[in-house]
Design a protein around this motif. Structure first.
Motif, mmCIF file in Angstrom:
data_model
loop_
_atom_site.group_PDB
_atom_site.id
_atom_site.type_symbol
_atom_site.label_atom_id
_atom_site.label_comp_id
_atom_site.label_asym_id
_atom_site.label_seq_id
_atom_site.Cartn_x
_atom_site.Cartn_y
_atom_site.Cartn_z
ATOM 1 N N LEU A 1 79.919 85.411 45.636
ATOM 2 C CA LEU A 1 81.850 84.673 45.347
ATOM 3 C C LEU A 1 81.548 83.100 45.930
ATOM 4 C CD1 LEU A 1 81.900 88.095 48.475
ATOM 5 C CD2 LEU A 1 83.811 87.528 45.979
ATOM 6 N N LYS A 2 80.540 83.083 46.476
ATOM 7 C CA LYS A 2 80.807 80.892 47.586
ATOM 8 C C LYS A 2 80.307 80.325 45.988
ATOM 9 C CE LYS A 2 78.240 77.983 49.802
ATOM 10 N NZ LYS A 2 78.371 77.424 48.049
ATOM 11 N N ASN A 3 79.658 81.294 44.111
ATOM 12 C CA ASN A 3 80.007 81.281 43.161
ATOM 13 C C ASN A 3 80.827 80.729 42.458
ATOM 14 O OD1 ASN A 3 78.392 80.152 40.668
ATOM 15 N ND2 ASN A 3 78.999 81.283 39.893
ATOM 16 N N ILE A 4 81.774 82.354 42.883
ATOM 17 C CA ILE A 4 82.483 82.281 42.328
ATOM 18 C C ILE A 4 83.878 81.077 43.059
ATOM 19 C CG2 ILE A 4 84.252 83.839 41.767
ATOM 20 C CD1 ILE A 4 82.517 85.754 41.762
ATOM 21 N N GLY A 5 83.818 81.148 43.975
ATOM 22 C CA GLY A 5 84.986 80.403 44.793
ATOM 23 C C GLY A 5 84.497 79.174 43.889
ATOM 24 N N ASN B 1 79.012 90.086 37.908
ATOM 25 C CA ASN B 1 77.904 89.665 39.088
ATOM 26 C C ASN B 1 77.941 90.473 40.354
ATOM 27 O OD1 ASN B 1 76.307 88.756 37.095
ATOM 28 N ND2 ASN B 1 76.829 86.703 37.450
ATOM 29 N N PHE B 2 79.595 90.015 40.358
ATOM 30 C CA PHE B 2 80.561 91.139 41.885
ATOM 31 C C PHE B 2 80.440 92.044 41.660
ATOM 32 C CE2 PHE B 2 83.767 92.722 43.945
ATOM 33 C CZ PHE B 2 83.390 92.477 45.338
ATOM 34 N N LEU B 3 80.483 92.719 40.828
ATOM 35 C CA LEU B 3 80.351 94.298 40.627
ATOM 36 C C LEU B 3 79.168 94.798 41.035
ATOM 37 C CD1 LEU B 3 83.150 95.599 38.218
ATOM 38 C CD2 LEU B 3 82.827 95.881 40.585
ATOM 39 N N GLN B 4 78.094 94.335 40.044
ATOM 40 C CA GLN B 4 76.241 94.843 40.405
ATOM 41 C C GLN B 4 76.339 94.662 42.057
ATOM 42 O OE1 GLN B 4 74.681 92.237 37.640
ATOM 43 N NE2 GLN B 4 74.366 93.808 36.094
ATOM 44 N N LEU C 1 92.837 87.237 38.813
ATOM 45 C CA LEU C 1 92.131 85.636 39.301
ATOM 46 C C LEU C 1 91.843 85.199 38.411
ATOM 47 C CD1 LEU C 1 92.901 83.177 41.368
ATOM 48 C CD2 LEU C 1 91.151 83.672 42.303
ATOM 49 N N SER C 2 90.063 85.615 37.816
ATOM 50 C CA SER C 2 89.015 85.194 37.188
ATOM 51 C C SER C 2 89.619 84.975 35.800
ATOM 52 C CB SER C 2 88.217 85.408 37.955
ATOM 53 O OG SER C 2 86.794 84.655 36.955
ATOM 54 N N ILE D 1 85.730 96.332 49.173
ATOM 55 C CA ILE D 1 85.340 95.680 47.826
ATOM 56 C C ILE D 1 86.368 95.773 46.540
ATOM 57 C CG2 ILE D 1 82.995 96.298 46.443
ATOM 58 C CD1 ILE D 1 81.647 97.150 48.776
ATOM 59 N N ASP D 2 86.442 96.912 46.771
ATOM 60 C CA ASP D 2 87.341 97.476 45.725
ATOM 61 C C ASP D 2 89.072 96.397 45.573
ATOM 62 O OD1 ASP D 2 86.203 99.105 44.974
ATOM 63 O OD2 ASP D 2 87.382 101.363 45.668
ATOM 64 N N GLN D 3 89.245 95.811 46.812
ATOM 65 C CA GLN D 3 90.890 95.036 46.654
ATOM 66 C C GLN D 3 89.821 93.542 46.616
ATOM 67 O OE1 GLN D 3 91.443 94.849 51.286
ATOM 68 N NE2 GLN D 3 93.186 96.989 50.858
ATOM 69 N N ALA D 4 88.821 93.370 47.133
ATOM 70 C CA ALA D 4 88.565 91.867 46.124
ATOM 71 C C ALA D 4 88.418 92.111 44.786
ATOM 72 C CB ALA D 4 86.887 92.328 47.141
ATOM 73 N N GLU D 5 87.848 92.724 44.397
ATOM 74 C CA GLU D 5 87.138 93.339 43.141
ATOM 75 C C GLU D 5 88.724 93.054 42.049
ATOM 76 O OE1 GLU D 5 86.508 96.697 39.605
ATOM 77 O OE2 GLU D 5 86.424 96.766 41.763
ATOM 78 N N THR D 6 89.991 94.007 42.784
ATOM 79 C CA THR D 6 91.225 94.082 41.581
ATOM 80 C C THR D 6 91.940 92.257 42.233
ATOM 81 O OG1 THR D 6 91.408 96.006 42.859
ATOM 82 C CG2 THR D 6 93.786 94.725 41.689
#
Length: 324
Positions: A194-198, A136-139, A127-128, A117-122
């Motif tokens: 994540l799908k929404n971000i994608g 939303n991802f953090l929550q 990226l975004s 989760i930390d790696q994906a957050e970074t």
């Protein structure tokens, strides 16, 4: 370098190049001006190339980090499959070591999930440009970790129940199933985020979110459709109430005998077994037995979900159910 900063620098360079070009056009020609224009043009191209490389690397890293997180999320349902909780309901006490071995993996799993989760957050920060997406991802990721910690705590409290009385075992199994369902629900929400971000980020649009997380969606529509079909067989008097060992119940064997009737539902909704059970059928052509196991798994899941009473009719053998 942020996108807006790069655009500002790029516009500034273009303005300067345009100015020198204009000076030459009005007769102010010199080697200094020519060299300056050439140097600036080369600088712009170099910066564009470096910026493109950095952007591609950020996109590649983000995609890999999110895929890694999705793969780790998808391990959870199989890690604590209903197949392990079955021992709570059945009168089996020699599987304690196997049960303990499964739940000893939960803390390491939580640590790995936290790192992913930390790696994906970074990666998402780099990226975004959307703060709302990151929020939303953090929550959702925090809720997943909270639910998982609560499940682990429940698992430790229920560890000893496997050697206790049947009522205590059933109560423990249902408590664990309730907590497990909460983890899976929060994981589904995180996948949706994540799908929404994608959908918004071109570099992430090729990720097969639901395909990678197939295990997480295991207990959704498919299991419910098979269950409704089983109830329909009872309503149509195809499956009859039996009297076994002075107990009234619907025998599990009577349901599995109807595999040909239920098979179309299993195939239509792509109902599959947990990976821990499903791998037994790899490279096997006996699809009927696999579908029978699906029926048994659905019945067991509903018993753990408190929709049916599990009845042990014979030690390690025949099983019955009463539906609520």
């Amino acid at each position: 370098m942020k996108k807006n900063t790069f655009i500002t620098i790029l516009i500034g360079m273009i303005v300067i190049i345009a100015l020198f070009t204009w000076l030459e056009s009005i007769g102010m020609k010199s080697d200094v001006i020519s060299n300056t224009v050439g140097t600036l043009a080369g600088g712009v191209l170099s910066i564009l190339f470096v910026f493109w490389q950095l952007k591609m690397e950020k996109q590649r890293r983000a995609k890999q980090d999110i895929v890694n997180l999705l793969n780790l999320i998808d391990e959870f349902p199989s890690l604590v499959s209903e197949d392990y909780l079955k021992n709570y309901l059945r009168e089996i006490t020699d599987a304690t070591n196997r049960f303990d071995a499964v739940f000893e993996m939960l803390n390491p799993y939580l640590n790995e999930l936290h790192k992913a989760i930390d790696q994906a957050e970074t990666s998402l920060i780099l990226l975004s440009d959307s703060n709302q997406n990151l929020k939303n991802f953090l929550q959702c990721s925090n809720i997943v970790q909270i639910d998982l910690r609560e499940f682990i705590q429940e698992a430790h409290e229920c560890k000893e129940a496997i050697t206790c009385s049947r009522d205590k075992r059933i109560n423990a199994a249902r408590r664990l199933e309730k907590k497990k369902s909460a983890v899976i629900r929060s994981m589904k929400k995180l996948i949706d985020v994540l799908k929404n971000i994608g959908d918004q980020e071109k570099s992430l649009q090729k990720i097969d979110f639901e395909g990678i997380t197939e295990e997480v969606y295991l207990f959704a529509e498919g299991y419910n459709q098979v269950y409704q079909k089983l109830l329909e067989l009872i309503d149509n008097d195809v499956i009859k109430l039996s009297q076994v060992n002075e107990k009234s119940c619907y025998r599990q064997g009577d349901f599995t005998k109807q595999v040909d009737v239920i098979a179309p539902i299993i195939e239509k909704y792509h109902v599959k077994l947990p990976e821990t059970v499903d791998r037994y059928y790899e490279n096997k052509e006996d699809i009927r037995n696999k579908y029978k196991n699906v029926i048994q798994q659905v019945l067991l899941y509903k018993a753990l979900d408190n929709k049916a009473d599990f009845i042990q009719l014979k030690y390690r053998s025949e099983v019955g159910y009463l539906f609520k």
